[in-house]
Design a protein around this motif. Structure first.
Motif, PDB file in Angstrom:
ATOM      1  N   HIS A 465     -10.940 -56.952  25.517  1.00  0.00           N
ATOM      2  CA  HIS A 465     -12.282 -56.676  25.001  1.00  0.00           C
ATOM      3  C   HIS A 465     -13.331 -57.652  25.529  1.00  0.00           C
ATOM      4  O   HIS A 465     -14.526 -57.343  25.487  1.00  0.00           O
ATOM      5  CB  HIS A 465     -12.282 -56.737  23.472  1.00  0.00           C
ATOM      6  CG  HIS A 465     -11.587 -55.578  22.833  1.00  0.00           C
ATOM      7  ND1 HIS A 465     -11.483 -55.431  21.468  1.00  0.00           N
ATOM      8  CD2 HIS A 465     -10.947 -54.505  23.366  1.00  0.00           C
ATOM      9  CE1 HIS A 465     -10.804 -54.324  21.183  1.00  0.00           C
ATOM     10  NE2 HIS A 465     -10.471 -53.757  22.331  1.00  0.00           N
ATOM     11  N   ASN A 470     -18.253 -55.832  30.461  1.00  0.00           N
ATOM     12  CA  ASN A 470     -18.108 -54.639  29.633  1.00  0.00           C
ATOM     13  C   ASN A 470     -16.664 -54.573  29.143  1.00  0.00           C
ATOM     14  O   ASN A 470     -15.737 -54.720  29.932  1.00  0.00           O
ATOM     15  CB  ASN A 470     -18.435 -53.374  30.433  1.00  0.00           C
ATOM     16  CG  ASN A 470     -19.885 -53.337  30.849  1.00  0.00           C
ATOM     17  OD1 ASN A 470     -20.774 -53.430  30.022  1.00  0.00           O
ATOM     18  ND2 ASN A 470     -20.126 -53.237  32.152  1.00  0.00           N
ATOM     19  N   VAL A 501     -16.004 -49.610  28.865  1.00  0.00           N
ATOM     20  CA  VAL A 501     -17.190 -49.031  28.223  1.00  0.00           C
ATOM     21  C   VAL A 501     -18.432 -49.667  28.802  1.00  0.00           C
ATOM     22  O   VAL A 501     -18.667 -50.863  28.631  1.00  0.00           O
ATOM     23  CB  VAL A 501     -17.146 -49.218  26.693  1.00  0.00           C
ATOM     24  CG1 VAL A 501     -18.419 -48.666  26.062  1.00  0.00           C
ATOM     25  CG2 VAL A 501     -15.933 -48.508  26.118  1.00  0.00           C
ATOM     26  N   VAL A 504     -22.545 -51.808  27.005  1.00  0.00           N
ATOM     27  CA  VAL A 504     -22.434 -52.722  25.875  1.00  0.00           C
ATOM     28  C   VAL A 504     -23.422 -53.873  26.015  1.00  0.00           C
ATOM     29  O   VAL A 504     -23.947 -54.382  25.034  1.00  0.00           O
ATOM     30  CB  VAL A 504     -20.986 -53.250  25.755  1.00  0.00           C
ATOM     31  CG1 VAL A 504     -20.891 -54.331  24.702  1.00  0.00           C
ATOM     32  CG2 VAL A 504     -20.052 -52.100  25.405  1.00  0.00           C
ATOM     33  N   GLU A 508     -25.452 -51.047  23.290  1.00  0.00           N
ATOM     34  CA  GLU A 508     -24.955 -49.720  22.938  1.00  0.00           C
ATOM     35  C   GLU A 508     -23.487 -49.879  22.558  1.00  0.00           C
ATOM     36  O   GLU A 508     -22.598 -49.798  23.387  1.00  0.00           O
ATOM     37  CB  GLU A 508     -25.113 -48.763  24.125  1.00  0.00           C
ATOM     38  CG  GLU A 508     -26.569 -48.553  24.543  1.00  0.00           C
ATOM     39  CD  GLU A 508     -26.678 -47.720  25.802  1.00  0.00           C
ATOM     40  OE1 GLU A 508     -25.680 -47.076  26.184  1.00  0.00           O
ATOM     41  OE2 GLU A 508     -27.754 -47.699  26.398  1.00  0.00           O
ATOM     42  N   GLU A 509     -23.243 -50.123  21.271  1.00  0.00           N
ATOM     43  CA  GLU A 509     -21.897 -50.478  20.842  1.00  0.00           C
ATOM     44  C   GLU A 509     -20.943 -49.287  20.897  1.00  0.00           C
ATOM     45  O   GLU A 509     -19.758 -49.438  21.143  1.00  0.00           O
ATOM     46  CB  GLU A 509     -21.940 -51.026  19.417  1.00  0.00           C
ATOM     47  CG  GLU A 509     -20.605 -51.556  18.928  1.00  0.00           C
ATOM     48  CD  GLU A 509     -20.697 -52.123  17.533  1.00  0.00           C
ATOM     49  OE1 GLU A 509     -19.640 -52.543  17.028  1.00  0.00           O
ATOM     50  OE2 GLU A 509     -21.790 -52.134  16.959  1.00  0.00           O
ATOM     51  N   PHE A 510     -21.438 -48.074  20.678  1.00  0.00           N
ATOM     52  CA  PHE A 510     -20.585 -46.903  20.617  1.00  0.00           C
ATOM     53  C   PHE A 510     -20.962 -45.913  21.717  1.00  0.00           C
ATOM     54  O   PHE A 510     -22.134 -45.677  21.990  1.00  0.00           O
ATOM     55  CB  PHE A 510     -20.698 -46.227  19.249  1.00  0.00           C
ATOM     56  CG  PHE A 510     -20.346 -47.147  18.111  1.00  0.00           C
ATOM     57  CD1 PHE A 510     -19.026 -47.436  17.831  1.00  0.00           C
ATOM     58  CD2 PHE A 510     -21.328 -47.739  17.338  1.00  0.00           C
ATOM     59  CE1 PHE A 510     -18.685 -48.285  16.791  1.00  0.00           C
ATOM     60  CE2 PHE A 510     -21.003 -48.588  16.298  1.00  0.00           C
ATOM     61  CZ  PHE A 510     -19.679 -48.867  16.026  1.00  0.00           C
ATOM     62  N   TYR A 527     -13.106 -41.437  16.454  1.00  0.00           N
ATOM     63  CA  TYR A 527     -12.720 -41.077  17.816  1.00  0.00           C
ATOM     64  C   TYR A 527     -12.082 -39.698  17.843  1.00  0.00           C
ATOM     65  O   TYR A 527     -12.423 -38.849  18.671  1.00  0.00           O
ATOM     66  CB  TYR A 527     -11.765 -42.132  18.370  1.00  0.00           C
ATOM     67  CG  TYR A 527     -11.226 -41.825  19.747  1.00  0.00           C
ATOM     68  CD1 TYR A 527     -12.078 -41.625  20.820  1.00  0.00           C
ATOM     69  CD2 TYR A 527      -9.852 -41.739  19.972  1.00  0.00           C
ATOM     70  CE1 TYR A 527     -11.595 -41.347  22.089  1.00  0.00           C
ATOM     71  CE2 TYR A 527      -9.352 -41.466  21.238  1.00  0.00           C
ATOM     72  CZ  TYR A 527     -10.229 -41.266  22.294  1.00  0.00           C
ATOM     73  OH  TYR A 527      -9.743 -40.981  23.546  1.00  0.00           O
ATOM     74  N   SER A 534     -15.347 -47.127  20.970  1.00  0.00           N
ATOM     75  CA  SER A 534     -15.800 -48.513  20.869  1.00  0.00           C
ATOM     76  C   SER A 534     -14.573 -49.398  20.741  1.00  0.00           C
ATOM     77  O   SER A 534     -13.441 -48.901  20.610  1.00  0.00           O
ATOM     78  CB  SER A 534     -16.723 -48.714  19.652  1.00  0.00           C
ATOM     79  OG  SER A 534     -15.963 -48.711  18.457  1.00  0.00           O
ATOM     80  N   THR A 535     -14.769 -50.694  20.755  1.00  0.00           N
ATOM     81  CA  THR A 535     -13.643 -51.614  20.573  1.00  0.00           C
ATOM     82  C   THR A 535     -13.000 -51.422  19.200  1.00  0.00           C
ATOM     83  O   THR A 535     -11.835 -51.781  19.000  1.00  0.00           O
ATOM     84  CB  THR A 535     -14.104 -53.074  20.705  1.00  0.00           C
ATOM     85  OG1 THR A 535     -15.177 -53.318  19.788  1.00  0.00           O
ATOM     86  CG2 THR A 535     -14.590 -53.370  22.119  1.00  0.00           C
ATOM     87  N   LYS A 536     -13.732 -50.826  18.262  1.00  0.00           N
ATOM     88  CA  LYS A 536     -13.214 -50.656  16.901  1.00  0.00           C
ATOM     89  C   LYS A 536     -12.078 -49.641  16.815  1.00  0.00           C
ATOM     90  O   LYS A 536     -11.337 -49.620  15.827  1.00  0.00           O
ATOM     91  CB  LYS A 536     -14.347 -50.253  15.955  1.00  0.00           C
ATOM     92  CG  LYS A 536     -15.447 -51.319  15.806  1.00  0.00           C
ATOM     93  CD  LYS A 536     -14.886 -52.633  15.277  1.00  0.00           C
ATOM     94  CE  LYS A 536     -15.974 -53.686  15.091  1.00  0.00           C
ATOM     95  NZ  LYS A 536     -16.876 -53.422  13.982  1.00  0.00           N
ATOM     96  N   GLU A 620     -13.902 -57.551  14.269  1.00  0.00           N
ATOM     97  CA  GLU A 620     -13.672 -57.595  15.714  1.00  0.00           C
ATOM     98  C   GLU A 620     -12.336 -58.289  15.968  1.00  0.00           C
ATOM     99  O   GLU A 620     -11.850 -59.059  15.139  1.00  0.00           O
ATOM    100  CB  GLU A 620     -14.798 -58.373  16.417  1.00  0.00           C
ATOM    101  CG  GLU A 620     -16.173 -57.746  16.277  1.00  0.00           C
ATOM    102  CD  GLU A 620     -16.370 -56.537  17.165  1.00  0.00           C
ATOM    103  OE1 GLU A 620     -15.445 -56.227  17.955  1.00  0.00           O
ATOM    104  OE2 GLU A 620     -17.430 -55.911  17.066  1.00  0.00           O
TER     105      GLU A 620
END
Length: 653
Positions: A465, A470, A501, A504, A508-510, A527, A534-536, A620
């Motif tokens: 991550h 990115n 991604v 970022v 723009e997180e998502f 998702y 996203s990283t989530k 995170e």
């Protein structure tokens, strides 16, 4: 259209290589190669312990490069780790003494290099931590600026390692030889090779002639392969500057203007022959041809009819877009493309792969299309696959972390790729978590081991991550994609579905996608339902992985038993008074109660936060890592206080 170039006969090609190599005489220092991977072996082939004291002086000013890590990311911490003067370090990197760098940024480190016995070295010290080994200290903490062989030689009683022991760490540096000083070379820089680096790119970065760098490392044009975790000596005419270590575009080395009068330019100009003209023409033709092939390949794929992205969802297995076997006429061109991407990987002849696996004998089969092989005396995992593997190779070409599986080589034959990975002796995590404890008692992990593995996975994912500007998102994090080495160190594997991604850096997180891939049950709801990336989504999958690790049950079984909603699974425990019986029912029965109740409750709370429906409410990965680290330390203290008997002899060193 026919293009008429020079007649490239075998005699011409031989003459070309002879002329370009004629000035490459005995090198100054031998390049170390893969010597660092042979930590337990004795000997000192290719100066594994250090560069030979063959310079004009016994002591000199030298330079190192270092890539910042979360712990070592400021002027003060880097200078303390590497024994450098902080004022000099700040000055040469054009920053203040209080500067803190972003993660994975290359910095220049000035050191005093001197002879110690037969080898040059710059000395520093390091205090052993709980989970350290000589190999990890050399390759992770010091990133290859030292070797485990050098560490073991410099420290008495090397087998006596324990937390708190202070080690002498010899860093790899060197002083110019007489031949080099006669050519106005004043300094040598020990450059840390990273994935994707090549001798030409490194030389260009510092404005040095490609052949001069080859000579300095006893390399030739035909033997110029370099590997991560090693150092490459870069001869310098002047002190290095921070501007030289900025990211540069991948392009052939540029020729200097005739008006330049610096020693570096003089060195370049003296080697400007017709050979470079021919190579330049060939390079342009090859680049143009590859660009046309890639354009045609992309255009062809875009023309395919897209399937409904939800129609591919499977209940219990991974799924991904299937690629047709590569056509015969495309095979060689694709091999050239991948070889260009993977400059740090060895491209094996297919016959070598057949020999390594005993012609793909069933006795060598690990699982699916993965075989156990022996290459150069070392075990390797060889995965047979087809389709486009460029994405996975591009990622692994950049990744450099002990908690992410390492790709060492590849081969191509009749539409199939053969990827050669480091061998994980203890296999996949799911084989230990979901094995039948009654029939296979060896497949058992203690509480301490599970927390340590969870921490390893968190560190590996957090690295994905954060190591790039990115983030790379794994997208298929699960127990079967976590491999365990001989010491039960966890390594994140199978990055074929991973995605970088973009955007970022613009907050723009998502990002939305219509290409849903992964494993049902491990995929975050946003998702699966809306294609939000996203990283989530990795954090959610990590929560599922930890849930499976402490319950000993697969997520499919948990979903079927608890009404198909993971958000309700933990509701009977989280936020309520601890109940030993309820906790006992929840935890893996094979642990037999051998776990700290308070810490088990705390881990369940971590899982609960990872499984929050709203991705904004999930932590995170860089928040999870220190929490699990403290949990591991507390668990170790608990184990010492209660003297837990180890089951089946599997314990952490």
């Amino acid at each position: 259209m026919t293009m008429h170039l020079f007649p490239f006969t075998p005699l011409f090609i031989f003459t070309l290589f002879f002329i370009t190599n004629i000035s490459i005489i005995l090198g100054q220092q031998p390049y170390i190669g893969l010597g660092t991977t042979a930590c337990p072996r004795k000997g000192d082939a290719k100066s594994i312990r250090g560069y030979t004291c063959n310079g004009e002086t016994q002591t000199c000013q030298a330079y190192l490069t270092f890539r910042t890590q979360p712990i070592y990311s400021s002027v003060s911490t880097i200078s303390s780790l590497l024994g450098s003067n902080p004022s000099q370090l700040a000055e040469i990197n054009s920053v203040s003494l209080n500067e803190t760098f972003e993660t994975n940024k290359m910095v220049i480190v000035p050191v005093n290099c001197s002879c110690s016995g037969n080898y040059y070295q710059a000395n520093t010290t390091y205090v052993f931590q709980n989970t350290d080994t000589y190999f990890l200290v050399a390759n992770n903490t010091f990133e290859g600026l030292s070797t485990c062989q050098a560490l073991m030689h410099e420290n008495h009683n090397p087998s006596d390692i324990y937390p708190g022991r202070k080690l002498l760490v010899p860093l790899r540096c060197a002083c110019p030889t007489k031949n080099q000083t006669e050519k106005n070379i004043k300094y040598l820089l020990s450059y840390l090779v990273n994935w994707g680096d090549s001798v030409s790119l490194i030389s260009e970065k510092f404005g040095v002639n490609f052949k001069t760098t080859l000579v300095a490392n006893s390399l030739t044009l035909t033997q110029a392969t370099i590997y991560p975790f090693t150092t490459l000596l870069v001869p310098l005419f002047d002190k290095p500057s921070s501007s030289q270590i900025q990211t540069v575009s991948v392009s052939p080395p540029q020729q200097p203007s005739p008006s330049s009068s610096s020693p570096s330019s003089t060195d370049k100009t003296s080697n400007k022959t017709w050979v470079y003209v021919v190579i330049g023409v060939l390079g342009g033709v090859v680049v143009l041809a590859l660009a046309l092939v890639l354009y045609g390949f992309i255009f062809f794929k875009k023309g395919k009819k897209k399937n409904n992205f939800l129609a591919n969802v499977s209940e219990s297995t991974s799924y991904e877009a299937k690629e047709k076997p590569v056509k015969k006429e495309e095979e060689k061109l694709l091999e050239i493309i991948i070889s260009g991407i993977a400059q740090s990987f060895k491209v094996y002849d297919f016959d070598e792969i057949k020999v390594a696996t005993d012609d793909f004998s069933p006795s060598c089969l690990i699982k699916g299309n993965v075989y156990r092989g022996v290459i150069n005396g070392d075990l390797a995992a060889i995965k047979k696959t087809e389709g486009d593997v460029s994405k996975e190779i591009q990622i692994l070409n950049k990744v450099n972390h002990s908690n992410v599986i390492r790709l060492s080589g590849l081969s191509f034959n009749e539409g199939h790729w053969y990827l050669v990975y480091e061998y994980a002796t203890n296999g996949a995590l799911n084989e230990w978590i979901f094995s039948n404890k009654m029939n296979d008692e060896k497949k058992f992990l203690s509480w301490i081991q599970r927390i340590k593995i969870a921490l390893d996975v968190a560190i590996g994912v957090e690295y994905l991550h954060s190591f790039n500007s990115n983030p790379y998102i794994h997208k298929d994090l699960k127990c079967s994609n976590i491999l365990l080495d001989n010491d039960f160190k966890a390594k994140v594997s199978n990055l074929r579905l991973a995605r970088c991604v973009q955007g970022v850096e613009n907050d723009e997180e998502f990002v939305a996608t219509r290409h849903i891939v992964g494993t049902r049950g491990c995929m975050a709801p946003e998702y699966l339902e809306n294609g939000i990336v996203s990283t989530k989504i990795d954090v959610y999958a990590f929560g599922v992985l930890m849930l499976e690790m402490i319950t000993g049950k697969e997520v499919g079984f948990i979903l079927s038993k608890d009404g198909g909603n993971l958000f309700d699974v933990l509701s009977g425990i989280v936020g309520k008074e601890s109940c030993d019986e309820k906790l006992k029912e929840f935890m893996d029965s094979s642990l037999e109660g051998n776990y700290p109740i308070e810490l088990a409750m705390f881990v369940i709370e971590i899982i609960d936060h990872c499984l929050k429906k709203d991705p904004v409410d999930r932590p995170e990965m860089d928040e999870i890592v220190p929490i699990l680290s403290r949990t591991l330390n507390s668990s170790l203290s608990w184990e010492m206080s209660v003297n837990v008997p180890m089951k089946h002899g599997h314990s952490l060193d």
